[in-house]
Write an enzyme that holds these catalytic residues in place. Structure first.
Site, PDB file in Angstrom:
ATOM      1  N   LEU A  38      -5.023 -22.432 -36.648  1.00 41.27           N
ATOM      2  CA  LEU A  38      -3.638 -22.870 -36.825  1.00 41.27           C
ATOM      3  C   LEU A  38      -3.233 -23.674 -35.600  1.00 41.27           C
ATOM      4  O   LEU A  38      -3.470 -23.246 -34.468  1.00 41.27           O
ATOM      5  CB  LEU A  38      -2.692 -21.668 -36.972  1.00 41.27           C
ATOM      6  CG  LEU A  38      -2.632 -20.964 -38.324  1.00 41.27           C
ATOM      7  CD1 LEU A  38      -1.651 -19.795 -38.251  1.00 41.27           C
ATOM      8  CD2 LEU A  38      -2.212 -21.921 -39.436  1.00 41.27           C
ATOM      9  N   ASP A  39      -2.620 -24.834 -35.809  1.00 40.11           N
ATOM     10  CA  ASP A  39      -2.108 -25.608 -34.682  1.00 40.11           C
ATOM     11  C   ASP A  39      -1.076 -24.782 -33.926  1.00 40.11           C
ATOM     12  O   ASP A  39      -0.415 -23.910 -34.513  1.00 40.11           O
ATOM     13  CB  ASP A  39      -1.474 -26.908 -35.170  1.00 40.11           C
ATOM     14  CG  ASP A  39      -2.504 -27.900 -35.699  1.00 40.11           C
ATOM     15  OD1 ASP A  39      -3.673 -27.791 -35.292  1.00 40.11           O
ATOM     16  OD2 ASP A  39      -2.131 -28.769 -36.506  1.00 40.11           O
TER      17      ASP A  39
END
Length: 298
Positions: A38-39
């Site tokens: 996940l960014d």
């Protein structure tokens, strides 16, 4: 050592690697890995494999993912989110109809070819795209084929006549490797307008949902009961066809032997003593061979 899957509700501002690092310290365990990056600015479901469950990581990546998010028409950046450099601005004199937004979304459902944002972790010649971007080095971004199963407008869009911007909320269900930021940018291209992702939250991944998740803070406050937050390895195989082995068949399986089963499933979960021990895949004519051994031979 803990064996299983813990689903973390990741907070904004952390990388997936940060979460793994903190869990190793909290649980005093090294054998930990995440399934699906996940960014930093994205929140939500981050499945973490513990101990023997790390063998499942590749399988976990294969499951669809789901997101809810927000986007905005009238602005575009090089990163496709609000973190990047502004590339285009256009004040909307009137709102785009929700019907037009939905029609554009429908065009992006199915098998599509995507180009990842320049600010992404995709590697080209051993170097991540965001490293090229930070150094100002032009590079050709690789295209990839992904599946978008659902792309829905979830509420009436909101138009700001003073700023000439229009915001919208959406839900996406997609295959691994799909960039939702790119989907928002692609939506803008379908509408002939600049578009940018403003918010994103993952609601499901690897078969686990937000209701299965715990925050790092909640886990830290309840470390004496950490096992209460850990999903058993078997939970990942809830939708597999399962076969209970007797002692004789288990002896064959744990030695990696092919076995014959009266089934037509592509993959089966083999159980012994009420625990999934191996995943076998079909080879034809009722024969199954080892695909993944989950626990050490007993």
């Amino acid at each position: 050592m803990f064996n299983g899957i813990i689903v973390i509700d990741k907070a904004a501002g952390m990388t997936s690697g940060d979460v793994v690092y903190k869990l190793r310290r909290l649980l005093k365990q090294k054998k930990i890995g995440h399934a699906g990056t996940l960014d930093p600015e994205v929140t939500g479901v981050l499945p973490i494999a513990l101990g023997q469950a790390t063998k499942l990581i590749e399988l976990m990546h294969e499951r669809p993912k789901a997101y809810v998010g927000e986007g905005m028409l009238g602005l575009a950046t090089d990163s496709y989110d609000l973190e990047g450099k502004i590339l285009a601005e256009r004040a909307l004199s009137q709102p785009v109809s929700d019907q037009a937004i939905k029609a554009a979304m429908e065009k992006l459902i199915g098998e599509i070819v995507q180009q990842p944002p320049i600010y992404s972790a995709v590697r080209v010649n051993g170097k991540r795209l965001y490293e090229y971007a930070r150094e100002g080095i032009p590079v050709e971004r690789p295209k990839r084929t992904v599946q978008v199963f659902r792309y829905d407008l979830t509420a009436p869009s909101q138009f700001d006549p003073e700023k000439g911007r229009q915001t919208f909320t959406y839900e996406v269900e997609c295959s691994k490797g799909t960039y939702v930021r790119s989907l928002v940018n692609d939506l803008g291209e379908e509408l002939g307008l600049p578009a940018v992702m403003t918010k994103l939250r993952r609601t499901a991944s690897s078969g686990y949902k937000l209701q299965d998740a715990v925050t790092l803070e909640e886990l830290a406050d309840n470390l004496d009961h950490a096992e209460d937050y850990i999903q058993p390895i078997d939970s990942f195989f809830a939708d597999y066809q399962q076969v209970d082995l007797d002692a004789a068949l288990w002896q064959q399986v744990k030695n990696g032997a092919w076995i014959k089963l009266p089934l037509d499933a592509d993959k089966v979960a083999l159980r012994y003593n009420k625990t999934v021990k191996a995943i076998y895949r079909a080879k034809g004519q009722g024969l199954y061979c080892p695909d993944l051994m989950l626990l050490s031979n007993e």
